[in-house]
Design a protein around this motif. Structure first.
Motif, mmCIF file in Angstrom:
data_model
loop_
_atom_site.group_PDB
_atom_site.id
_atom_site.type_symbol
_atom_site.label_atom_id
_atom_site.label_comp_id
_atom_site.label_asym_id
_atom_site.label_seq_id
_atom_site.Cartn_x
_atom_site.Cartn_y
_atom_site.Cartn_z
ATOM 1 N N UNK A 74 15.479 47.825 25.425
ATOM 2 C CA UNK A 74 16.156 49.115 25.307
ATOM 3 C C UNK A 74 17.656 48.978 25.071
ATOM 4 N N UNK A 75 18.275 47.934 25.586
ATOM 5 C CA UNK A 75 19.717 47.764 25.424
ATOM 6 C C UNK A 75 20.125 47.275 24.044
ATOM 7 N N UNK A 76 19.199 46.720 23.275
ATOM 8 C CA UNK A 76 19.564 46.193 21.960
ATOM 9 C C UNK A 76 19.155 47.126 20.822
ATOM 10 N N UNK A 77 18.444 48.206 21.150
ATOM 11 C CA UNK A 77 18.073 49.172 20.117
ATOM 12 C C UNK A 77 19.225 50.128 19.862
ATOM 13 N N UNK A 78 19.320 50.574 18.632
ATOM 14 C CA UNK A 78 20.332 51.558 18.270
ATOM 15 C C UNK A 78 19.699 52.948 18.383
ATOM 16 N N UNK A 79 20.270 53.819 19.206
ATOM 17 C CA UNK A 79 19.666 55.146 19.401
ATOM 18 C C UNK A 79 19.541 55.929 18.092
ATOM 19 N N UNK A 80 18.423 56.603 17.921
ATOM 20 C CA UNK A 80 18.217 57.467 16.772
ATOM 21 C C UNK A 80 17.883 56.748 15.482
ATOM 22 N N UNK A 81 17.711 55.445 15.527
ATOM 23 C CA UNK A 81 17.401 54.687 14.317
ATOM 24 C C UNK A 81 15.905 54.433 14.229
ATOM 25 N N UNK A 82 15.446 54.193 13.030
ATOM 26 C CA UNK A 82 14.026 53.954 12.768
ATOM 27 C C UNK A 82 13.720 52.470 12.862
ATOM 28 N N UNK A 83 12.550 52.154 13.394
ATOM 29 C CA UNK A 83 12.106 50.764 13.381
ATOM 30 C C UNK A 83 11.812 50.360 11.952
ATOM 31 N N UNK A 111 17.728 47.363 8.660
ATOM 32 C CA UNK A 111 18.042 46.311 9.620
ATOM 33 C C UNK A 111 16.885 46.189 10.614
ATOM 34 N N UNK A 112 16.846 45.084 11.291
ATOM 35 C CA UNK A 112 15.763 44.829 12.230
ATOM 36 C C UNK A 112 16.005 45.581 13.530
ATOM 37 N N UNK A 113 15.022 46.309 13.979
ATOM 38 C CA UNK A 113 15.051 47.017 15.257
ATOM 39 C C UNK A 113 14.064 46.313 16.184
ATOM 40 N N UNK A 114 14.385 46.228 17.441
ATOM 41 C CA UNK A 114 13.532 45.508 18.382
ATOM 42 C C UNK A 114 12.730 46.466 19.254
ATOM 43 N N UNK A 115 11.420 46.450 19.049
ATOM 44 C CA UNK A 115 10.527 47.240 19.890
ATOM 45 C C UNK A 115 10.277 46.487 21.188
ATOM 46 N N UNK A 116 9.926 47.243 22.230
ATOM 47 C CA UNK A 116 9.499 46.599 23.464
ATOM 48 C C UNK A 116 8.207 45.841 23.211
ATOM 49 N N UNK A 117 8.009 44.772 23.950
ATOM 50 C CA UNK A 117 6.791 43.975 23.822
ATOM 51 C C UNK A 117 6.002 44.160 25.119
ATOM 52 N N UNK A 118 5.110 45.118 25.090
ATOM 53 C CA UNK A 118 4.373 45.470 26.308
ATOM 54 C C UNK A 118 3.469 44.342 26.786
ATOM 55 N N UNK A 119 3.083 43.454 25.920
ATOM 56 C CA UNK A 119 2.169 42.363 26.249
ATOM 57 C C UNK A 119 2.849 41.235 27.026
ATOM 58 N N UNK A 120 4.164 41.163 27.016
ATOM 59 C CA UNK A 120 4.876 40.007 27.583
ATOM 60 C C UNK A 120 4.553 39.778 29.055
ATOM 61 N N UNK A 165 15.564 36.117 22.965
ATOM 62 C CA UNK A 165 16.376 37.324 22.939
ATOM 63 C C UNK A 165 16.311 38.013 24.288
ATOM 64 N N UNK A 166 17.476 38.320 24.830
ATOM 65 C CA UNK A 166 17.610 38.951 26.129
ATOM 66 C C UNK A 166 18.048 40.399 25.931
ATOM 67 N N UNK A 167 17.679 41.282 26.834
ATOM 68 C CA UNK A 167 18.018 42.700 26.753
ATOM 69 C C UNK A 167 19.460 42.926 27.207
ATOM 70 N N UNK A 168 20.413 42.493 26.400
ATOM 71 C CA UNK A 168 21.839 42.610 26.707
ATOM 72 C C UNK A 168 22.547 43.356 25.585
ATOM 73 N N UNK A 169 23.465 44.248 25.945
ATOM 74 C CA UNK A 169 24.244 44.968 24.933
ATOM 75 C C UNK A 169 25.305 44.078 24.295
ATOM 76 N N UNK A 170 25.860 43.157 25.068
ATOM 77 C CA UNK A 170 26.901 42.266 24.573
ATOM 78 C C UNK A 170 26.283 41.251 23.605
ATOM 79 N N UNK A 171 26.682 41.286 22.314
ATOM 80 C CA UNK A 171 26.100 40.358 21.332
ATOM 81 C C UNK A 171 26.250 38.880 21.710
#
Length: 140
Positions: free
Chosen positions: A21-30, A46-55, A126-132
């Motif tokens: 959730x922290x790496x997705x851009x709000x309002x953008x399409x996958x 650009x690449x959008x990252x969906x959650x991976x429910x299976x992890x 890839x970690x769920x961090x806002x800081x690149x």
């Protein structure tokens, strides 16, 4: 004849990241969810990252598998921050350093990761961090 490496200790690090959730851009399409018209116009490509429910299930299944084989020494890291991963990695490095000092102990480290990642010259998760700067954690 050379020496055969015989493991006397196995450490298993299971890592899972399902929340991005922290790496997705709000309002953008996958990227995979674009309409044909958007694809033609090259919108939101650009690449959008969906959650991976299976992890979480992947990590649990691997833990159960290794426990059935008789292994008992686990580090399990699920949806943790960059700093949390770094702390776990420090604990594992300490075990590796201590083992290296012992003549009669040979350690095998098994690392399993479920989640988004990338590879350039090293394997990175890839970690769920806002800081690149903290978005990718190198495993090598």
């Amino acid at each position: 004849m050379g020496h055969i490496f015989q493991t006397t200790r196995v450490v298993i690090w299971l890592i899972g990241n399902s929340d991005y959730s922290n790496v997705r851009k709000p309002g953008k399409t996958f990227k995979g969810d674009l309409t044909e018209e958007q694809k033609k116009k090259k919108e939101a490509t650009y690449l959008q990252y969906k959650d991976i429910t299976q992890a979480k299930k992947d990590v649990k299944d691997m833990e159960d598998f290794f426990k059935k084989l008789g292994f008992t020494e686990f580090f399990i890291t699920m949806n943790k921050s960059y700093d949390d991963l770094d702390d776990e990695y420090d604990k594992i490095k300490k075990i590796l350093r201590e083992t290296k000092k012992k003549e009669d102990e040979k350690l095998s480290l098994f690392v399993y990761y479920s989640g988004h990642g990338c590879m350039d010259t090293t394997t990175k998760i890839m970690v769920n961090e806002k800081d690149p700067k903290e978005m990718y954690f190198a495993l090598e």
